[in-house]
Design a protein around this motif. Structure first.
Motif, short mmCIF file in Angstrom:
data_model
loop_
_atom_site.label_atom_id
_atom_site.label_comp_id
_atom_site.label_asym_id
_atom_site.label_seq_id
_atom_site.Cartn_x
_atom_site.Cartn_y
_atom_site.Cartn_z
N GLU A 89 0.83 -1.22 0.00
CA GLU A 89 0.00 0.00 0.00
C GLU A 89 0.86 1.27 0.00
N PHE A 90 2.00 1.23 0.69
CA PHE A 90 2.83 2.43 0.81
C PHE A 90 4.05 2.42 -0.12
N GLY A 91 4.02 1.54 -1.12
CA GLY A 91 5.01 1.60 -2.18
C GLY A 91 6.30 0.86 -1.93
N PHE A 92 6.31 -0.11 -1.00
CA PHE A 92 7.53 -0.86 -0.71
C PHE A 92 7.36 -2.30 -1.19
N ALA A 93 7.11 -2.45 -2.49
CA ALA A 93 6.79 -3.76 -3.04
C ALA A 93 7.97 -4.74 -2.94
N ALA A 94 9.19 -4.26 -3.12
CA ALA A 94 10.35 -5.16 -3.06
C ALA A 94 10.48 -5.78 -1.68
N ARG A 95 10.31 -4.97 -0.64
CA ARG A 95 10.38 -5.51 0.73
C ARG A 95 9.22 -6.48 0.97
N ALA A 96 8.04 -6.15 0.44
CA ALA A 96 6.88 -7.04 0.59
C ALA A 96 7.15 -8.39 -0.07
N ALA A 97 7.81 -8.36 -1.25
CA ALA A 97 8.13 -9.61 -1.95
C ALA A 97 9.06 -10.48 -1.11
N ASP A 98 10.03 -9.86 -0.43
CA ASP A 98 10.94 -10.62 0.43
C ASP A 98 10.18 -11.34 1.53
N ILE A 99 9.19 -10.66 2.12
CA ILE A 99 8.42 -11.28 3.21
C ILE A 99 7.53 -12.39 2.65
N CYS A 100 6.98 -12.20 1.46
CA CYS A 100 6.20 -13.27 0.83
C CYS A 100 7.06 -14.52 0.66
N ARG A 101 8.28 -14.31 0.18
CA ARG A 101 9.19 -15.45 -0.01
C ARG A 101 9.51 -16.10 1.33
N ARG A 102 9.62 -15.31 2.37
CA ARG A 102 9.88 -15.84 3.72
C ARG A 102 8.72 -16.74 4.17
N ILE A 103 7.49 -16.31 3.91
CA ILE A 103 6.32 -17.12 4.25
C ILE A 103 6.33 -18.41 3.43
N LEU A 104 6.65 -18.29 2.14
CA LEU A 104 6.60 -19.45 1.25
C LEU A 104 7.72 -20.45 1.54
N THR A 105 8.76 -20.02 2.21
CA THR A 105 9.80 -20.95 2.63
C THR A 105 9.24 -21.97 3.61
N ASN A 106 8.37 -21.49 4.50
CA ASN A 106 7.74 -22.38 5.49
C ASN A 106 6.53 -23.09 4.92
N ASP A 107 5.79 -22.42 4.03
CA ASP A 107 4.60 -23.02 3.43
C ASP A 107 4.57 -22.65 1.94
N PRO A 108 5.12 -23.51 1.09
CA PRO A 108 5.24 -23.18 -0.35
C PRO A 108 3.89 -22.99 -1.05
N PHE A 109 2.80 -23.39 -0.40
CA PHE A 109 1.49 -23.32 -1.03
C PHE A 109 0.55 -22.33 -0.34
N ASP A 110 1.11 -21.40 0.41
CA ASP A 110 0.28 -20.37 1.03
C ASP A 110 -0.32 -19.50 -0.08
N GLN A 111 -1.62 -19.62 -0.29
CA GLN A 111 -2.26 -18.99 -1.44
C GLN A 111 -2.22 -17.46 -1.36
N LEU A 112 -2.37 -16.91 -0.18
CA LEU A 112 -2.30 -15.45 -0.04
C LEU A 112 -0.90 -14.93 -0.31
N ALA A 113 0.10 -15.63 0.19
CA ALA A 113 1.48 -15.21 -0.07
C ALA A 113 1.81 -15.27 -1.56
N LEU A 114 1.33 -16.30 -2.24
CA LEU A 114 1.55 -16.41 -3.68
C LEU A 114 0.86 -15.27 -4.43
N ALA A 115 -0.38 -14.96 -4.02
CA ALA A 115 -1.13 -13.89 -4.68
C ALA A 115 -0.44 -12.54 -4.50
N HIS A 116 0.00 -12.26 -3.29
CA HIS A 116 0.66 -10.99 -3.03
C HIS A 116 2.05 -10.93 -3.68
N LEU A 117 2.73 -12.06 -3.76
CA LEU A 117 4.04 -12.07 -4.42
C LEU A 117 3.88 -11.68 -5.89
N GLU A 118 2.86 -12.19 -6.55
CA GLU A 118 2.65 -11.83 -7.95
C GLU A 118 2.42 -10.33 -8.11
#
Length: 607
Positions: free
Chosen positions: A357-386
């Motif tokens: 929302e505040f324009g820090f998409a690169a940092r958000a992508a890093d956190i999405c990848r962090r979530i997906l490391t623990n759960d590769p099929f987290d649908q919300l993390a995948l959606a937000h990563l895209e």
């Protein structure tokens, strides 16, 4: 009664009452000559078990069995001890020995049946259950167990009959009446289920679950206002139960009742201001309804000791700062939160949306990848990563979400018993209309300007729905077997090239009826793998522009990304659209006097 009998009787009473110290004191008075008496060994073993001295308790039980191997009650006692320790095989052996020694030992048969049921050996449990209810002692718990075993074995009708038979002997037993209600509801006999829930309530069934299920059955029985009365009664009896309050707010909204859907939840939270679940539920519901000023007020009323220990409420505080456009304050708060709760997906995903929302998409992508490391099929993390990848433009997003290859369109074949498409979909529309009982949109779903059916759509035994479910399985399997084989991919890798119709399992299915100006907000399906929508009826009148179309690729409006949809599909009766559950999708409002009817569903992974 001898002095020893009197002593044992008194000691067992103290044990039952939890007065362990007094029981031990009484045991110490037993003469040494009586300490190998079987009743003393049994009493002392049970005392040591209650005191947590499990090794000593086990040795006492073993001494008892060794000295008196032909006593059924002693085998039964050690079996209960073993079961409590999770030693199921040993518990089963002693229960069988108990029954072998005394074939009419009903308690041993009952506990063995429970053990078999918990071990998913339903058929054996059914046989034991039948022997229990055929005895002269027709206790309600035996009928209840047999009904549960039959239900688990897929014999729903037989389970219902057993409950009804049991109630002839135990007419006012609340648990058995509740079991009957549950079975009737599962069989979609909602009117009789509601009546059975009412009887269970009147007979004194003491559980929040009764009010939850009763209030779910009543709308299906076309009694929405009675459902609201029932769930309100539940929240009054269990004012600390946040789940009941959430359900009450939903029932209130869908019934179209006057007043505020969270008014009683407000009062309950204030009266029990140390109940974190009530505050969390209240704030979340207020934020979902865009009542942010009230949510902020609720946050301010939460006691500090609750806020400081509840990451969910702290997350809501941070989200409120974001809504007030205090981006730096929100991000700072989230940084503190994730340092204390590094693996909490609710905290992490909430931080992701704030960063986007505040324009820090690169940092958000890093956190999405962090979530997906623990759960590769987290649908919300995948959606937000895209979304993040599209915003940064640093990677090709087609690998993750391909809006051409990952959206599958087909025209569903009509079941053989329904020769003409028009006739089939007209009848299907009429069937679904009868299942739309709500008067307003669901409180926590994407629907705006319409209603949604309750529960799993394909549980209904209506022959038309049964035929449609099978037709969907056939069509979805035909599609899935053509998926490319891409190991490690969060979507492609969860399919199977050998999938058949029976491999297509629904995790959810429902119908949505939209009226003029109705639409779906952009969303994903967080608990699915493959999602789909079947168009049952669409307005005949032509809409201007893209009105009524389903759109793919535009994320939540709240993210303020200005990302545009990637693809539009015009709905047509009989069209089936399939897509990854993590793909953003929504619909565009339409403006006609007709309604738009769909069936939506989620499919479980196959591989």
């Amino acid at each position: 009664m001898t002095n020893m009998d009197s002593m044992f009787s008194k000691a067992y009473q103290l044990l039952r009452e939890g007065q362990l110290a007094q029981c031990e004191e009484l045991c110490r008075r037993v003469p040494a000559s009586q300490r190998e008496h079987p009743e003393f060994l049994l009493l002392f073993a049970q005392l040591r078990e209650r005191q947590g001295q499990l090794k000593i308790a086990e040795s006492l039980y073993e001494r008892l069995i060794s000295a008196w191997p032909k006593q059924a009650r002693y085998h039964f006692s050690i079996a209960k001890f073993m079961r409590a320790q999770g030693r199921v095989d040993q518990a089963e052996r002693h229960l069988r020995l108990s029954i072998e020694v005394e074939p009419t030992y009903l308690d041993a048969k009952y506990h063995l049946a429970l053990l078999l049921l918990s071990s998913e050996r339903q058929r054996e449990a059914v046989n034991l259950g039948r022997s229990l209810v055929s005895s002269q002692n027709k206790a309600a718990q035996y009928w209840e167990l047999l009904a549960a075993a039959l239900q688990r074995d897929g014999q729903l009708h037989e389970a219902t009959v057993v409950c009804e038979q049991g109630l002839r002997y135990c007419a006012k037993n609340p648990r058995l009446q509740y079991s009957l209600a549950q079975l009737l509801r599962e069989n979609c006999d909602f009117t009789r289920a509601a009546s059975a829930y009412e009887k269970a309530k009147n007979f004194g069934f003491p559980a929040p679950a009764l009010y939850e299920n009763y209030s779910e059955a009543l709308p299906e029985a076309k009694k929405p206002m009675q459902a609201l009365i029932a769930i309100r009664e539940g929240t009054r009896l269990y004012p600390d139960n946040a789940h009941l309050h959430r359900l009450a707010a939903r029932v209130h909204a869908e019934s179209g009742a006057d007043g505020d859907s969270v008014d009683f939840l407000w009062r309950s939270a204030r009266l029990q201001n140390s109940n974190a679940s009530l505050w969390f539920t209240l704030i979340e519901l207020l934020q979902r309804q865009d009542r942010h000023d009230e949510a902020r007020k609720a946050i301010s009323e939460v006691p500090d000791h609750i806020v400081n220990t509840h990451p969910g409420i702290q997350t809501m505080q941070a989200k409120d700062l974001a809504h007030a456009r205090d981006g730096s304050g929100a991000i700072k708060r989230f940084e503190q939160l994730i340092s204390r709760h590094p693996d909490d997906s609710y905290v992490l995903l909430s931080f992701v949306t704030t960063l986007i929302e505040f324009g820090f998409a690169a940092r958000a992508a890093d956190i999405c990848r962090r979530i997906l490391t623990n759960d590769p099929f987290d649908q919300l993390a995948l959606a937000h990563l895209e979304v993040c990848l599209r915003l940064t433009g640093t990677e090709n997003t087609d690998w993750l979400v391909d809006y051409e290859r990952m959206i599958f369109l087909s025209t569903i074949s009509v079941p053989e018993d329904y020769a003409h498409n028009d006739n089939f979909f007209v009848r299907l529309r009429e069937t679904l209309d009868d299942l739309h009982h709500a008067r307003s949109r669901p409180l926590e779903q994407s629907v705006r300007g319409g209603t949604q059916t309750n529960g799993f759509l394909f549980r209904h035994p209506n022959p038309l729905l049964v035929a449609l479910k099978r037709q969907l399985q056939i069509e979805i399997a035909r599609c899935v077997v053509a998926f490319p084989q891409v190991p490690g991919h969060p979507f492609w890798s969860r399919a199977s090239p050998n999938a058949g119709p029976d491999d297509i399992k629904f995790s959810g299915a429902w119908s949505v009826r939209l009226r003029s100006k109705g639409f779906h907000t952009n969303h994903i399906h967080p608990t699915g793998w493959l999602s789909g929508v079947l168009y049952v009826s669409v307005p005949l009148a032509k809409n201007e522009g893209l009105g009524g179309n389903i759109q793919f690729g535009a994320p939540l409006d709240e993210l303020s990304t200005n990302l545009k949809p990637k693809r539009f599909i015009e709905p047509k009766v009989g069209t089936l659209a399939l897509f990854p559950s993590y793909m953003w999708h929504g619909t565009i409002p339409f403006h006609t006097d007709e309604t738009r009817m769909t069936i939506a569903f989620d499919i479980l992974p196959i591989s």
